[in-house]
Design a protein around this motif. Structure first.
Motif, PDB file in Angstrom:
ATOM      1  N   ASP A 456      -5.120   8.388 -79.878  1.00  0.00           N
ATOM      2  CA  ASP A 456      -6.005   7.315 -79.421  1.00  0.00           C
ATOM      3  C   ASP A 456      -7.266   7.886 -78.776  1.00  0.00           C
ATOM      4  O   ASP A 456      -8.309   7.251 -78.797  1.00  0.00           O
ATOM      5  N   GLY A 457      -7.181   9.086 -78.229  1.00  0.00           N
ATOM      6  CA  GLY A 457      -8.374   9.711 -77.669  1.00  0.00           C
ATOM      7  C   GLY A 457      -9.250  10.301 -78.763  1.00  0.00           C
ATOM      8  O   GLY A 457     -10.453  10.045 -78.825  1.00  0.00           O
ATOM      9  N   PHE A 485      -3.048   7.766 -73.684  1.00  0.00           N
ATOM     10  CA  PHE A 485      -3.246   8.960 -72.860  1.00  0.00           C
ATOM     11  C   PHE A 485      -3.992  10.001 -73.665  1.00  0.00           C
ATOM     12  O   PHE A 485      -3.884  10.036 -74.898  1.00  0.00           O
ATOM     13  N   LEU A 486      -4.716  10.854 -72.968  1.00  0.00           N
ATOM     14  CA  LEU A 486      -5.103  12.136 -73.549  1.00  0.00           C
ATOM     15  C   LEU A 486      -3.852  12.993 -73.422  1.00  0.00           C
ATOM     16  O   LEU A 486      -3.688  13.795 -72.519  1.00  0.00           O
TER      17      LEU A 486
HETATM   18 MG   LIG Z   1      -3.273   9.910 -76.961  1.00  0.00          MG
END
Ligand SMILES: [Mg+2]
Ligand SMILES: Cc1ncc(C[n+]2csc(CCOP(=O)(O)OP(=O)(O)O)c2C)c(N)n1
Lengths: 584, 205
Positions: A456-457, A485-486
């Protein structure tokens, strides 16, 4: 490659041929079919020439970094050179990340950047940036063209340099006055610059020595890297491994060189490698390294890496041999002929060495440290998503990744069975590589399914290329392992920063909606039982509607990539998968 | 102690080539002791003479990294070769008329030339290998050096040597030339400890 240079008749078009026309003619002459780029002032003459010619497909991108990664994806999927075209100044500087990425991963690119006219150079003219200076450390070579006379040679040479020997990115900086100058000679045959002679065949005496060392070994391992994939040496690798019965581990860049389901395959070694690959390297007495840089993610703490092993190192780039670790038998040459010679040599062994006990020892480690992961009811484990996809897709499908935990899950749990089916940013670790690289790969191999497994990052970093995928109807499927999250950094915070989660908590936008807003398709997946139907839907939609599809899959937020060798630690001291105890 | 290795590099004579070479040294943390660039009798080729401080494995990497540069035609490590090595220093030293005689005597010992004399100072010019130039500087130091300029060391192998091949039509580097390698490391009983070179034929020549 050696088609004779055929001058084009300037009279045919009624207009005099210019440097810009020579660029287009030269690229076409060398078989370039597709260019990724973005127009701007100083490169307009070349775009005009492209437009008039009409023979090369051009992909307009959202951001020049995207163009570079698309060209990388294209090159990595096809083995051809990826070509990028941008304007001067910001258009050119936006390429820096992509060029550095291609340099680290030895990906053949040619980037042509516009430049202010020669007379203005050095005067801080509008949109002037010293691209030759800026990209010197991150290109295999670069050029600034001084006069239109040298243009055909430089172009031919640039393509040759990018593709030959150890491949890499080459940049040509093209001042505007050169692009508009009349050009009489349009084409040049591809040629090597003076003093540039990449080695090919390894030295037969060295190959003989390597065979002798392998024959007397008791615990040999082959460590194959990206060089095996780019040299197209996967069959030779398999032949050698099978003939001699030597277990094989591949670096991240080498995944796919030996099928994941092969009995001799040990998975990836190093920081997130399998326990058995790391133990095998640790106990090995001889390691045959082929086309690998032996970088720190593979070796862990250098002094503790393979302490008992003599290294045989095969690389087309002599500087990689002995760079990080001392080498007993250096072989400078291309992986393909060298592995072929080694396989032939091993086939001729009268008394075959018996590596059976060694393979049984490794099999014991495989049983003791299998690749497992923790599952919880109600929320998908990211590894489960990767495994599910792996079970569905055909062996030819191409997988592209971003950078982070999802990338490592992919390397660990996706069964790569063919070379060039994993396209990932290995050396530079560039978040945002994924989406554009997947688009480039699909454009290069339209007959193959191309899946992006992204974070997602990472996805957010080059998300604008969804517009490119929609515009050109590039049906890639982006599977986002969304942990909000990263994640990889969060993992380090959990393990090494006492849980302090500085700036790693993400609130990603609703990616499925974003995809739809761009004109693509999207779906959010949260329940385990929805995963397979969603994957089937995505594949169907991509094939039928020729549009990018985003599957935004919610996964465990707190999953960890294991095994893990703590940074700076010795590989043999890996933290095993959940539920496993390390024996000393 | 790190050895000083003189390395000669033939490069394509094109703009930016010096920054390619010097950038490589900076980037990889190689320690340049001195550097000199000049034309050769071939207008397309320049020669960069660089003296690098480092252990043998570092020098091996220096040579290999230089060879990786596309602009580099030929590299030769002259560390262990019989060679001629020269650098030059101009030293402006304080010299009131009363001290002049002593300084001129010292200059004569080093065969330094006197390029300038006035009532305040001398400019002395000394030529030689690094040790000689540095010895002379050390001798001058107590007399008060006002200003100094030094060139990098240039070096050339005695006899025909590898660089001469280039002009004799031997052409640029064969990749196999002078490939030397880091020593083997093993405690394995099966390993016969033989040290090998990637291109043994050349080595044995
Ligand atoms: Mg992520
Ligand atoms: C351009 C860039 N910036 C920062 C980093 C450092 N970094 C490595 S992994 C990572 C987190 C990636 O997050 P995500 O894409 O969501 O993947 P996940 O680890 O959660 O699967 C970061 C910030 C990087 N590799 N690249």
């Amino acid at each position: 490659m050696n088609t004779p240079a055929k001058p084009i008749d300037p009279q045919q078009s009624g207009q005099p041929f210019t440097g810009a026309d020579a660029v287009v003619a030269g690229l076409k002459h060398q078989g370039v079919e597709m260019i990724f780029g973005m127009i701007g002032g100083q490169i307009m003459p070349v775009y005009d020439a492209l437009f008039k010619d009409g023979g090369i497909k051009h992909i307009i991108v959202g951001h020049e970094q995207g163009a570079a990664h698309m060209a990388e994806g294209y090159a990595r999927a096809t083995g051809k050179v990826g070509v990028v075209l941008t304007t001067s100044g910001p258009g050119a500087t936006n390429l820096v990340t992509g060029l550095a990425d291609a340099f680290m991963d030895s990906t053949p690119l040619v980037a042509i950047t516009g430049q202010v006219s020669s007379g203005l150079l050095g005067n801080d003219a509008f949109q002037e940036a010293d691209m030759r200076g800026i990209t010197m450390p991150i290109t295999k070579h670069n050029y600034q063209i001084n006069s239109v006379e040298e243009l055909p040679e430089v172009l031919a040479e640039a393509l040759f340099v990018a593709l030959s020997g150890r491949p890499g990115p080459v940049l040509i900086d093209l001042p505007r006055d050169v692009a508009v100058a009349p050009c009489s000679r349009v084409l040049a045959a591809p040629s090597a610059p003076t003093g540039y002679k990449p080695p090919y065949r390894g030295h037969p005496l060295q190959i003989g020595r390597a065979l002798k060392v392998l024959r007397t070994a008791r615990r040999p391992v082959i460590l194959a890297g990206g060089g095996v994939v780019s040299a197209g040496a996967h069959e030779e690798l398999t032949a050698l491994a099978e003939t001699a019965g030597i277990p094989v581990t591949t670096s991240l860049m080498g995944l796919g060189a030996l099928p994941a389901d092969h009995a001799l395959f040990l998975g990836m070694p190093g920081m997130h490698g399998t326990g058995y690959a790391n133990l095998a390297l640790h106990q090995a007495d001889v390691i045959l390294c082929v086309g690998t840089r032996l970088d720190d993610r593979i070796t862990g703490k250098l002094e503790a890496f393979a302490p008992r092993a003599a290294l045989i190192h095969v690389d087309v780039d002599a500087s990689e041999i002995g760079k990080n670790l001392p080498c007993a038998v250096p072989i400078v040459g291309d992986a393909k002929p060298v592995l072929k010679a080694l396989a032939q040599g091993a086939a001729g062994w009268e008394a075959k060495p018996d590596y059976g006990p060694w393979r049984r020892q490794i099999a014991g480690w495989k049983r003791r440290y299998p690749m497992t992961y923790a599952e919880r009811p109600g929320v998908l484990a990211p590894q489960r998503v990767v495994e599910t996809l792996g079970a569905l897709l055909p062996p030819e499908a191409v997988i592209v990744t971003g950078v982070g935990q999802h990338q490592m899950y992919t390397a660990q749990f996706y069964p790569f069975r063919r070379p060039r089916t994993l396209i990932t940013s290995g050396g530079l670790g560039t978040m945002g590589f994924g989406l554009p690289a997947a688009i480039g790969a699909k454009l290069g191999r339209p007959e193959r399914e191309v899946f992006l497994i992204d974070g997602d990052g990472s996805f957010l970093m080059t998300i604008q290329e969804l517009a490119t995928a929609v515009r050109y109807r590039v049906p890639v499927v982006a599977l986002i392992l969304n942990n909000s999250f990263l994640g990889m950094v969060r993992q380090w915070q959990e393990m090494f920063y006492d849980q302090r989660q500085a700036e790693t908590d993400l609130q990603p936008p609703p990616y499925a909606e974003v995809a739809r807003a761009f004109g693509g398709l999207g779906r959010r997946v949260t329940a385990q039982e929805d995963l397979e139907p969603a994957l089937a839907w995505a594949r169907r939609q991509a094939a039928e509607r020729r549009l990018p599809v985003v599957l935004d899959v919610a996964v465990q937020r707190d999953a960890l990539v294991l095994p893990m060798v703590p940074p700076g630690g010795a590989n043999a001291e890996f933290i095993p998968c959940p539920g496993q105890k390390k024996e000393d | 102690m790190d050895r000083m290795s003189p390395i000669s590099v033939l490069v394509r004579n094109e703009t930016g080539v010096l920054s390619r070479v010097s950038g490589l040294f900076a980037r990889r943390g190689f320690n340049i002791h001195s550097l000199a660039v000049g034309e050769t009798d071939d207008p397309n080729v320049s020669r960069i003479s660089v003296v690098v401080a480092g252990e043998p494995p570092v020098i091996e990497q220096v040579v290999k990294q230089l060879r990786r540069l596309v602009s580099v035609i030929k590299v030769s490590d002259l560390t262990d070769k019989p060679r001629v090595e020269r650098g030059l220093a101009l030293i402006k030293v304080k010299a009131e008329p009363a001290r002049r005689g002593e300084l001129l005597q010292l200059a004569a010992v080093f065969r330094a030339r006197v390029d300038h004399v006035d009532n305040d100072c001398l400019i002395l010019e000394v030529t030689g290998n690094r040790e000689k130039v540095e010895a002379f500087i050390d001798i001058m130091r107590p007399h008060g050096i006002l200003e100094m300029a030094r060139t990098g060391q240039i070096a050339m192998a005695r006899g025909r040597g590898p660089m001469a091949d280039y002009w004799a039509g031997g052409g640029p580097d064969q990749p196999e030339e002078e490939a030397t390698y880091n020593l083997a490391r093993t405690s394995d009983p099966n390993w016969d400890g033989e040290q090998t070179n990637a291109f043994p034929e050349r080595e044995e020549k």
